[in-house]
Design a protein around this motif. Structure first.
Motif, PDB file in Angstrom:
ATOM      1  N   HIS A 207       0.804  -1.233   0.000  1.00  0.00           N
ATOM      2  CA  HIS A 207       0.000   0.000   0.000  1.00  0.00           C
ATOM      3  C   HIS A 207       0.835   1.282   0.000  1.00  0.00           C
ATOM      4  O   HIS A 207       0.292   2.368   0.021  1.00  0.00           O
ATOM      5  N   GLU A 274     -18.847   1.246   7.845  1.00  0.00           N
ATOM      6  CA  GLU A 274     -19.015   0.330   8.977  1.00  0.00           C
ATOM      7  C   GLU A 274     -18.423   0.997  10.215  1.00  0.00           C
ATOM      8  O   GLU A 274     -17.252   1.409  10.199  1.00  0.00           O
ATOM      9  N   MET A 276     -18.454  -0.155  14.242  1.00  0.00           N
ATOM     10  CA  MET A 276     -18.987  -1.206  15.114  1.00  0.00           C
ATOM     11  C   MET A 276     -19.686  -0.639  16.351  1.00  0.00           C
ATOM     12  O   MET A 276     -20.371  -1.377  17.053  1.00  0.00           O
ATOM     13  N   SER A 334       1.226  -0.854  13.748  1.00  0.00           N
ATOM     14  CA  SER A 334       0.953  -2.041  14.570  1.00  0.00           C
ATOM     15  C   SER A 334       0.741  -3.270  13.701  1.00  0.00           C
ATOM     16  O   SER A 334       0.220  -3.187  12.590  1.00  0.00           O
TER      17      SER A 334
HETATM   18  N1  NAP Z   1     -15.312   1.722  12.008  1.00  0.00           N
HETATM   19  C1  NAP Z   1     -14.984   0.860  12.950  1.00  0.00           C
HETATM   20  O1  NAP Z   1     -15.837   0.196  13.547  1.00  0.00           O
HETATM   21  C2  NAP Z   1     -13.525   0.687  13.296  1.00  0.00           C
HETATM   22  C3  NAP Z   1     -13.146  -0.392  14.114  1.00  0.00           C
HETATM   23  C4  NAP Z   1     -11.796  -0.599  14.366  1.00  0.00           C
HETATM   24  C5  NAP Z   1     -10.859   0.278  13.837  1.00  0.00           C
HETATM   25  N2  NAP Z   1     -11.291   1.350  13.104  1.00  0.00           N
HETATM   26  C6  NAP Z   1     -10.297   2.254  12.489  1.00  0.00           C
HETATM   27  O2  NAP Z   1      -9.721   1.523  11.412  1.00  0.00           O
HETATM   28  C7  NAP Z   1      -8.343   1.779  11.303  1.00  0.00           C
HETATM   29  C8  NAP Z   1      -7.586   0.472  11.381  1.00  0.00           C
HETATM   30  O3  NAP Z   1      -7.745  -0.081  12.665  1.00  0.00           O
HETATM   31  P1  NAP Z   1      -6.742  -1.214  13.158  1.00  0.00           P
HETATM   32  O4  NAP Z   1      -7.025  -1.460  14.584  1.00  0.00           O
HETATM   33  O5  NAP Z   1      -6.754  -2.356  12.220  1.00  0.00           O
HETATM   34  O6  NAP Z   1      -5.374  -0.379  12.988  1.00  0.00           O
HETATM   35  P2  NAP Z   1      -3.907  -0.724  13.270  1.00  0.00           P
HETATM   36  O7  NAP Z   1      -3.792  -2.073  13.854  1.00  0.00           O
HETATM   37  O8  NAP Z   1      -3.306   0.417  14.024  1.00  0.00           O
HETATM   38  O9  NAP Z   1      -3.279  -0.708  11.769  1.00  0.00           O
HETATM   39  C9  NAP Z   1      -1.888  -0.674  11.628  1.00  0.00           C
HETATM   40  C10 NAP Z   1      -1.533  -1.103  10.202  1.00  0.00           C
HETATM   41  O10 NAP Z   1      -1.889  -0.065   9.286  1.00  0.00           O
HETATM   42  C11 NAP Z   1      -1.078  -0.230   8.138  1.00  0.00           C
HETATM   43  N3  NAP Z   1      -1.047   1.045   7.422  1.00  0.00           N
HETATM   44  C12 NAP Z   1      -0.424   2.184   7.812  1.00  0.00           C
HETATM   45  N4  NAP Z   1      -0.634   3.150   6.887  1.00  0.00           N
HETATM   46  C13 NAP Z   1      -1.380   2.609   5.888  1.00  0.00           C
HETATM   47  C14 NAP Z   1      -1.903   3.101   4.660  1.00  0.00           C
HETATM   48  N5  NAP Z   1      -1.685   4.343   4.250  1.00  0.00           N
HETATM   49  N6  NAP Z   1      -2.634   2.261   3.913  1.00  0.00           N
HETATM   50  C15 NAP Z   1      -2.870   0.997   4.305  1.00  0.00           C
HETATM   51  N7  NAP Z   1      -2.406   0.475   5.461  1.00  0.00           N
HETATM   52  C16 NAP Z   1      -1.664   1.267   6.243  1.00  0.00           C
HETATM   53  C17 NAP Z   1       0.273  -0.619   8.701  1.00  0.00           C
HETATM   54  O11 NAP Z   1       0.942  -1.476   7.788  1.00  0.00           O
HETATM   55  P3  NAP Z   1       2.453  -1.176   7.365  1.00  0.00           P
HETATM   56  O12 NAP Z   1       3.211  -0.902   8.637  1.00  0.00           O
HETATM   57  O13 NAP Z   1       2.886  -2.402   6.624  1.00  0.00           O
HETATM   58  O14 NAP Z   1       2.411   0.041   6.461  1.00  0.00           O
HETATM   59  C18 NAP Z   1      -0.053  -1.340  10.022  1.00  0.00           C
HETATM   60  O15 NAP Z   1       0.184  -2.726   9.981  1.00  0.00           O
HETATM   61  C19 NAP Z   1      -8.024   2.799  12.406  1.00  0.00           C
HETATM   62  O16 NAP Z   1      -8.100   4.089  11.839  1.00  0.00           O
HETATM   63  C20 NAP Z   1      -9.163   2.624  13.390  1.00  0.00           C
HETATM   64  O17 NAP Z   1      -9.446   3.791  14.130  1.00  0.00           O
HETATM   65  C21 NAP Z   1     -12.590   1.564  12.811  1.00  0.00           C
END
Ligand code: NAP
Length: 342
Positions: A207, A274, A276, A334
């Motif tokens: 990405h 989405e 949650m 992460s």
């Molecule tokens: N709507 C909902 O219900 C909901 C629920 C949970 C989380 N969220 C949101 O969704 C997001 C992801 O949550 P998470 O808990 O999975 O996060 P996370 O664990 O903090 O995600 C970290 C990952 O993001 C990747 N990343 C960083 N920049 C990126 C980019 N520009 N494009 C694609 N991937 C990238 C990194 O991969 P690399 O190090 O390989 O780059 C890393 O492994 C957060 O913003 C969170 O607030 C929303």
């Protein structure tokens, strides 16, 4: 006499390097009424929403706010209307952001958004799962309307997961594979690439590089479904280009610039959000589905059909540990989940 409990809170949006950004304090131990369970917290998982709320708060709050909603613990007492659980049950849940969080000794949570904790996992392995599993499940089986058990039908579909190695992506890959889909996940570093492959991704795109040429190089023009789990603004134009006509895109992250939906108009593609927390935030009658989803996830974990996405465990739920955990989440690098045991 009013009983007290220890908690971790914040009052102003300070950088996490500031020792006052999260602090230890004492507050009244809550009491369970109605549909509430009083939970003795045994482990919490830390999520980007915890750091996002801390960082986006303006001014000084009148009272310290307790963050963190993802937790595993033991039911200590129940409200009069509770019918699903009893004292002594071990449960896990992602909570309700309108209420006090799990960064404390005790927390109240509505039984309708709580599931029985898996029994064959460690406390930390199980605590890693609720928030991300609910998000991935609702994205795949409610928004994209896939059927977990229709693997022969789903086998004809390809799902692209943007951010495969984060907390949500790590369980979304497993659920999508369980449902029979072909899964392409994105990851940008050797460690995240290895992690998504190990979880079952059939192909990996980077990405940090343009995604469209990588997809085309893999032999595909379009994907049927896209799950956007990071940087919607940055990836939107590519998502619109990669989705097939009549395809469906779900995003769990917000846009910070206007989203040009006209990019998917000619394809008659669908875009869904989405979140949650929608069900608990608006107290929807469908809240009970989160109990059912967590019950199913618990069973799949115990059967070994899903595995925990736990990557790191810290000890002791206090401000010093939580500051370290927030610092790590704020790197946006992460892998899997970070859990703190009590
Ligand atoms: N709507 C909902 O219900 C909901 C629920 C949970 C989380 N969220 C949101 O969704 C997001 C992801 O949550 P998470 O808990 O999975 O996060 P996370 O664990 O903090 O995600 C970290 C990952 O993001 C990747 N990343 C960083 N920049 C990126 C980019 N520009 N494009 C694609 N991937 C990238 C990194 O991969 P690399 O190090 O390989 O780059 C890393 O492994 C957060 O913003 C969170 O607030 C929303």
């Amino acid at each position: 006499m009013v009983e007290k409990m220890k908690a971790v809170g914040f009052q102003t949006a300070l950088p996490i390097s500031d020792p006052k950004s999260l602090f230890d304090f004492e507050t009244t131990k809550p009491q369970a009424t109605g549909h509430d369970l009083l939970i003795k917290i045994q482990a919490i998982s830390v999520n980007p929403i915890d750091t996002a709320i801390r960082r986006s708060t303006s001014g000084k709050l009148r009272e310290p706010k307790i963050l963190g909603w993802d937790a595993l613990g033991m039911v200590e007492a129940v409200g009069r209307q509770v019918s699903l659980f009893k004292p002594g049950d071990q449960v896990f849940y992602a909570g309700d952001v309108r209420r006090a969080g799990s960064n404390a000794e005790y927390q109240l949570v509505d039984e309708r958004i709580v599931g029985p904790a898996p029994q064959k996992l460690t406390i930390a392995q199980a605590a890693a799962m609720p928030l991300t599993a609910l998000t991935a499940w609702e994205s795949l089986f409610e928004k994209l309307q896939l059927n977990l058990t229709a693997s022969s039908k789903n086998a004809r579909q390809t799902l692209l997961i943007i951010n495969g190695a984060g907390g949500v992506g790590s369980i979304a890959i497993q659920l999508a594979k369980l449902a029979g889909l072909r899964v392409i996940a994105t990851a940008s570093r050797p460690a995240t690439i290895a992690w998504v492959k190990d979880l079952g991704a059939d192909a990996v795109l980077n990405h940090r590089q343009p995604l469209i040429p990588q997809l085309r190089k893999s032999g595909a023009q379009y994907v049927d479904l896209i799950l956007g789990l990071n940087d919607l603004d940055g990836h939107w134009a590519e998502m619109a280009e990669m989705i097939k006509p009549n395809g469906h895109i779900v995003s769990i992250t917000a846009n910070h610039q206007p989203l040009d939906l006209s990019l998917i108009k000619a394809k008659s593609a669908t875009f869904s959000w989405e979140w949650m927390y929608t069900k608990s935030y608006y107290q929807l009658p469908t809240m009970i589905t989160q109990h059912q989803i967590l019950e199913k996830v618990s069973q799949l974990l115990d059967e070994g059909a899903l595995r925990s996405t736990l990557r790191e465990t810290m000890q002791q739920i206090n401000a010093a540990t939580l500051r370290k955990a927030h610092q790590q989440i704020e790197t946006n690098h992460s892998i899997g989940k970070l859990v703190i045991t009590a």
